[in-house]
Motif scaffolding. Structure first.
Motif, mmCIF file in Angstrom:
data_model
loop_
_atom_site.group_PDB
_atom_site.id
_atom_site.type_symbol
_atom_site.label_atom_id
_atom_site.label_comp_id
_atom_site.label_asym_id
_atom_site.label_seq_id
_atom_site.Cartn_x
_atom_site.Cartn_y
_atom_site.Cartn_z
ATOM 1 N N VAL A 51 0.838 -1.198 0.000
ATOM 2 C CA VAL A 51 0.000 0.000 0.000
ATOM 3 C C VAL A 51 0.873 1.248 0.000
ATOM 4 O O VAL A 51 0.665 2.183 -0.779
ATOM 5 N N GLY A 52 1.879 1.252 0.858
ATOM 6 C CA GLY A 52 2.796 2.378 0.921
ATOM 7 C C GLY A 52 3.810 2.386 -0.198
ATOM 8 O O GLY A 52 4.122 3.438 -0.774
ATOM 9 N N ASP A 53 4.321 1.192 -0.558
ATOM 10 C CA ASP A 53 5.366 1.115 -1.573
ATOM 11 C C ASP A 53 4.854 1.535 -2.958
ATOM 12 O O ASP A 53 5.603 2.091 -3.759
ATOM 13 N N CYS A 54 3.586 1.267 -3.232
ATOM 14 C CA CYS A 54 2.990 1.686 -4.509
ATOM 15 C C CYS A 54 2.291 3.036 -4.393
ATOM 16 O O CYS A 54 1.923 3.621 -5.411
ATOM 17 N N GLY A 55 2.087 3.519 -3.170
ATOM 18 C CA GLY A 55 1.360 4.766 -2.977
ATOM 19 C C GLY A 55 -0.108 4.622 -3.349
ATOM 20 O O GLY A 55 -0.672 5.467 -4.052
ATOM 21 N N LEU A 56 -0.738 3.540 -2.887
ATOM 22 C CA LEU A 56 -2.139 3.280 -3.220
ATOM 23 C C LEU A 56 -3.047 4.201 -2.416
ATOM 24 O O LEU A 56 -2.748 4.555 -1.275
ATOM 25 N N THR A 57 -4.178 4.559 -3.007
ATOM 26 C CA THR A 57 -5.136 5.455 -2.350
ATOM 27 C C THR A 57 -6.462 4.762 -2.057
ATOM 28 O O THR A 57 -7.031 4.916 -0.991
ATOM 29 N N PHE A 58 -6.961 3.999 -3.020
ATOM 30 C CA PHE A 58 -8.257 3.321 -2.864
ATOM 31 C C PHE A 58 -8.032 1.818 -2.869
ATOM 32 O O PHE A 58 -7.538 1.273 -3.854
ATOM 33 N N LEU A 59 -8.397 1.153 -1.798
ATOM 34 C CA LEU A 59 -8.143 -0.277 -1.672
ATOM 35 C C LEU A 59 -9.445 -1.063 -1.690
ATOM 36 O O LEU A 59 -10.388 -0.743 -0.957
ATOM 37 N N HIS A 60 -9.508 -2.092 -2.543
ATOM 38 C CA HIS A 60 -10.592 -3.069 -2.521
ATOM 39 C C HIS A 60 -10.020 -4.356 -1.922
ATOM 40 O O HIS A 60 -9.186 -5.011 -2.557
ATOM 41 N N VAL A 61 -10.440 -4.696 -0.733
ATOM 42 C CA VAL A 61 -9.891 -5.853 -0.019
ATOM 43 C C VAL A 61 -10.863 -7.015 -0.118
ATOM 44 O O VAL A 61 -12.055 -6.869 0.174
ATOM 45 N N ALA A 112 -4.550 5.401 4.099
ATOM 46 C CA ALA A 112 -4.038 5.936 2.836
ATOM 47 C C ALA A 112 -5.030 6.922 2.229
ATOM 48 O O ALA A 112 -4.641 7.963 1.686
ATOM 49 N N LEU A 113 -6.324 6.608 2.331
ATOM 50 C CA LEU A 113 -7.342 7.516 1.805
ATOM 51 C C LEU A 113 -7.342 8.841 2.559
ATOM 52 O O LEU A 113 -7.431 9.915 1.948
ATOM 53 N N VAL A 114 -7.197 8.782 3.869
ATOM 54 C CA VAL A 114 -7.170 10.012 4.674
ATOM 55 C C VAL A 114 -5.974 10.884 4.275
ATOM 56 O O VAL A 114 -6.098 12.111 4.167
ATOM 57 N N ARG A 115 -4.833 10.248 4.031
ATOM 58 C CA ARG A 115 -3.656 11.016 3.600
ATOM 59 C C ARG A 115 -3.925 11.711 2.265
ATOM 60 O O ARG A 115 -3.556 12.872 2.065
ATOM 61 N N HIS A 116 -4.561 11.002 1.358
ATOM 62 C CA HIS A 116 -4.903 11.596 0.054
ATOM 63 C C HIS A 116 -5.866 12.758 0.229
ATOM 64 O O HIS A 116 -5.679 13.831 -0.365
ATOM 65 N N LEU A 117 -6.899 12.562 1.035
ATOM 66 C CA LEU A 117 -7.889 13.614 1.245
ATOM 67 C C LEU A 117 -7.252 14.856 1.851
ATOM 68 O O LEU A 117 -7.545 15.987 1.442
ATOM 69 N N ALA A 118 -6.372 14.646 2.823
ATOM 70 C CA ALA A 118 -5.707 15.780 3.472
ATOM 71 C C ALA A 118 -4.887 16.583 2.464
ATOM 72 O O ALA A 118 -4.831 17.817 2.522
ATOM 73 N N GLY A 119 -4.255 15.872 1.523
ATOM 74 C CA GLY A 119 -3.456 16.550 0.510
ATOM 75 C C GLY A 119 -4.283 17.310 -0.517
ATOM 76 O O GLY A 119 -3.762 18.184 -1.219
ATOM 77 N N GLU A 120 -5.564 16.985 -0.611
ATOM 78 C CA GLU A 120 -6.447 17.641 -1.572
ATOM 79 C C GLU A 120 -7.083 18.925 -1.023
ATOM 80 O O GLU A 120 -7.594 19.741 -1.791
ATOM 81 N N VAL A 121 -7.080 19.077 0.286
ATOM 82 C CA VAL A 121 -7.709 20.250 0.895
ATOM 83 C C VAL A 121 -7.001 21.524 0.419
ATOM 84 O O VAL A 121 -5.771 21.616 0.451
ATOM 85 N N GLY A 122 -7.786 22.477 -0.044
ATOM 86 C CA GLY A 122 -7.243 23.727 -0.566
ATOM 87 C C GLY A 122 -7.054 23.719 -2.072
ATOM 88 O O GLY A 122 -6.864 24.786 -2.678
#
Length: 420
Positions: A317-327, A363-373
């Motif tokens: 998840v981290g090594d590929c920088g995945l954002t949306f995971l289907h488990v 990972a999704l939360v990290r992506h969302l935080a980066g999108e703010v603004g």
């Protein structure tokens, strides 16, 4: 007001099933079929089959006296399961469901009589995609099926036996359909298929998916957004990578069929890539298109998976920088090679799936935080919901017109979606 005699449709499983349900709806209505229940099933897991049986019983209770028709992948792979259900009147295969003549023969109330209860032929003998293409469904985003079936035989997967071998829709047919969709006002088109990156292998000249993408963008210049659904990264061709790098109308979001992050498990799954291949693909795509985001399918608890092997999937998840995971918790499918392999205990599978989902949530939360603004072009899917170019959900604080593209500033997030 809803017609009380209109056929009732239920869809289980993937987006392709949803597309095909709409095609069946058009054919059934054209044939004048009334008073029937049609269930389009999924076979990806044993749980999916259980849910299909549950849904059939529920719909039969809610529609007493209505004939129940069962189709889809589960009906194709185990028709006897559904034929044995007292609630079921007819079982039809994945190929048969896409033929207009199938629905022309099903005139309620004389649904059963002249033909057998089970109408499921050998899906492996089908050489072409169904000719019936619908002009989109929904009011915001259109889905276009360009491919069906799969030539690969991953050891865990039953889908090729439900869908058959890979078949492609010719590029000219696809382009003509997308032109019609654009004329109807659709601002985004999604290309779908079972094994999308195999598109073209059965067509003259063996074109690649990238060739189709470039052709669509060239011949439909007023299409604002083109999106591709799940791909096998190891099969991404040169023109697809060129499109990712150079075509802003191709959306910067890819969903990858990765399945695992451990090399031994990948080999036992009979996948065609290794861990480093997945990481290298994501790095290359990110260099070509900075800001691109990735989703991925990952299976937890595949047979023989040790804790160390699972950790490799978790780290992916981290090594590929995945954002949306289907488990997907591993589910044995009868008839597949993996079903004969030593199994991981159920509690361990459940625990690993929970850990993967937690990693995906973070990972999704990290992506969302980066999108703010940021200011993003959002396609509205409903009065209070839309999606950015990256397929990130956006919640609106007021009603918006559906199917509209608008530039909005992302004010915050709630842990699952952006807010404006």
């Amino acid at each position: 007001m809803k017609d009380p005699k209109a056929p009732v449709f239920a869809t289980l499983g993937c987006r392709l099933n949803a597309y095909e349900t709409e095609a069946m709806r058009e054919m059934a209505e054209s044939a004048g079929l009334s008073g029937a229940v049609i269930v389009n099933t999924c076979a990806v897991t044993t749980e999916a089959v259980r849910k299909a049986r549950q849904e059939i019983r529920r719909l039969a209770r809610e529609n007493p006296g209505a004939p129940v028709i069962v189709t889809g992948c589960a009906a194709q792979t185990e028709p006897e399961t559904f034929a044995a259900m007292a609630e079921v009147s007819r079982v039809i295969g994945n190929h048969e469901k896409m033929l207009p003549e199938t629905w022309q023969r099903m005139q309620a109330p004389d649904l059963i009589g002249e033909t057998e209860k089970v109408q499921v032929d050998d899906i492996m003998s089908v050489k072409e995609t169904a000719g019936h293409l619908i002009d989109g469904f929904g009011r915001h985003r259109a889905y276009v099926q360009v491919q069906n079936g799969c030539d690969h035989r991953c050891t865990f997967c039953i889908i090729p036996y439900g869908r058959g071998n890979s078949r492609s829709v010719p590029a000219g047919v696809v382009v003509d359909q997308i032109k019609r969709l654009r004329d109807r006002g659709f601002n985004e088109v999604v290309l779908t298929g079972v094994d999308l990156t195999s598109w073209g292998a059965d067509l003259p000249g063996q074109p690649k998916l990238g060739d189709l993408v470039m052709r669509i963008l060239r011949l439909v210049p007023d299409l604002p957004r083109l999106r591709i659904s799940s791909i096998d990264s190891i099969e991404a061709d040169e023109n697809l990578m060129l499109a990712i790098a150079s075509e802003p109308r191709l959306m910067p979001h890819l969903h990858l069929s990765l399945q695992a992050g451990d090399d031994m498990i990948l080999k036992r799954m009979k996948r065609r890539h290794l861990r480093d291949d997945a990481i290298r693909f994501c790095e290359e795509a990110r260099k070509l298109r900075p800001g691109i985001v990735f989703g991925a399918d990952i299976i937890a608890g595949f047979p023989t998976e040790t804790e160390a092997m699972f950790e490799n999937s978790l780290k992916l998840v981290g090594d590929c920088g995945l954002t949306f995971l289907h488990v997907f918790p591993y589910s044995a499918r009868k008839g597949t090679p993996a079903a004969r392999m030593p199994r991981v205990p159920g509690p361990a599978i459940k625990a690993r799936a929970a850990r993967l989902r937690a990693e995906g949530d973070a990972a999704l939360v990290r992506h969302l935080a980066g999108e703010v603004g940021q200011r993003r072009m959002v396609l509205t899917e409903g009065p209070r919901l839309g999606r950015t170019e990256h397929f990130t959900e956006v919640a609106f604080d007021r009603d918006m017109p559906e199917g509209t593209l608008m530039e909005l500033r992302m004010a915050g997030h709630d842990g699952q979606r952006l807010t404006v």
